[in-house]
Motif scaffolding. Structure first.
Motif, PDB file in Angstrom:
ATOM      1  N   SER A   4       2.453   1.841  -3.388  1.00 54.51           N
ATOM      2  CA  SER A   4       1.458   2.323  -4.355  1.00 54.51           C
ATOM      3  C   SER A   4       1.156   3.800  -4.136  1.00 54.51           C
ATOM      4  O   SER A   4       1.132   4.593  -5.097  1.00 54.51           O
ATOM      5  CB  SER A   4       0.174   1.498  -4.232  1.00 54.51           C
ATOM      6  N   GLN A  19      -2.761   5.941   8.889  1.00 60.22           N
ATOM      7  CA  GLN A  19      -2.779   6.710   7.650  1.00 60.22           C
ATOM      8  C   GLN A  19      -2.046   8.043   7.812  1.00 60.22           C
ATOM      9  O   GLN A  19      -1.340   8.491   6.899  1.00 60.22           O
ATOM     10  CB  GLN A  19      -4.220   6.963   7.219  1.00 60.22           C
ATOM     11  N   TYR A  69       0.824  -1.202   0.000  1.00 59.67           N
ATOM     12  CA  TYR A  69       0.000   0.000   0.000  1.00 59.67           C
ATOM     13  C   TYR A  69       0.864   1.259   0.000  1.00 59.67           C
ATOM     14  O   TYR A  69       0.608   2.209  -0.740  1.00 59.67           O
ATOM     15  CB  TYR A  69      -0.919  -0.022   1.217  1.00 59.67           C
TER      16      TYR A  69
END
Length: 248
Positions: free
Chosen positions: A75, A214, A72
């Motif tokens: 990306s 995040q 992730y």
């Protein structure tokens, strides 16, 4: 240069993923364990047989979590580099570090914060398996609206800048974005499938940890990529041949 920045962005994303993984192990996984324990207690109380463990919990919380976050992160880092390549020098007059910080902030708000404000992440034992498709669709609808509204707001700011100035145009663009998001959040149906017996503290801590993962990832990408991009541009500028006075 875009290819070089893309590679650097993916490497930065992997480094940011390592930091996010450390945060997830410390703050996120304990909440998942609490949620799994609650789910098992509910199953025992209902007289249900325990489900077979296809993947060991230690594997899920270790190599599985690490692999997922690194993929992730790589990306997001690659996409971050592509956006940076387009934005730098076109949308803002900031240097590489400032541009990277703005992209990271905008990405975190539009991709993470806005959708999760309406449809936050849930731990195990929260959510009806039969509604997972509908919940996923609603989340991505809001995510799409947020991204389109952000792109439209940037275009609006660029059109207004020549007439009203940079600050006024960006304030108007942010206000327009917030209006669109407020309408979307109000129009989309709410989802509340939290069991009454589920610990509010576990749910709150899990959602905070989810946002924290995040935040760590996007902050690290913004800071690290800004430094890498600035160094890359300095090296590229220094490597240009200098024309002699006689050649002029």
């Amino acid at each position: 240069m875009v290819g070089s920045l893309l590679l650097r962005g993916m490497l930065v994303g992997i480094m940011a993923g390592l930091l996010a993984f450390a945060f997830a192990r410390v703050f996120g996984e304990p909440q998942v364990d609490h949620a799994i324990a609650f789910e098992e207690q509910q199953a025992q109380a209902a007289g249900e047989a325990p489900e077979p463990e296809l993947v060991r919990r230690s594997t899920q919380a270790g190599i599985g979590l690490l692999t997922g976050i690194l993929v992730y992160g790589a990306s997001i880092g690659g996409l971050f580099a592509l956006v940076f390549s387009y934005v730098q020098g076109r949308v803002s007059g900031f240097g590489p570090r400032g541009t990277a910080a703005l992209i990271a902030l905008a990405g975190f708000v539009t991709i993470i914060l806005v959708p999760q404000f309406k449809y936050p992440a849930n731990p195990p034992a929260v959510g009806d398996p039969e509604t997972i498709q509908a919940r996923t669709q609603l989340f991505f609808v809001l995510l799409t609206v947020s991204l389109l509204a952000a792109v439209a707001s940037i275009g609006l700011a660029k059109r207004l800048a020549s007439q009203y100035g940079i600050w006024t145009s960006w304030i108007a663009a942010v206000a327009a974005y917030l209006v669109v998001i407020a309408i979307a959040e109000y129009a989309l149906p709410p989802i509340n499938e939290v069991p009454e017996q589920f610990s509010a503290a576990v749910l709150w801590n899990f959602r905070l940890a989810s946002l924290g993962i995040q935040m760590v990832l996007w902050t690290a990408i913004g800071v690290l990529f800004g430094a890498v991009a600035e160094r890359r541009m300095v090296d590229r500028r220094d490597s240009r041949p200098v024309k002699s006075v006689a050649a002029r």
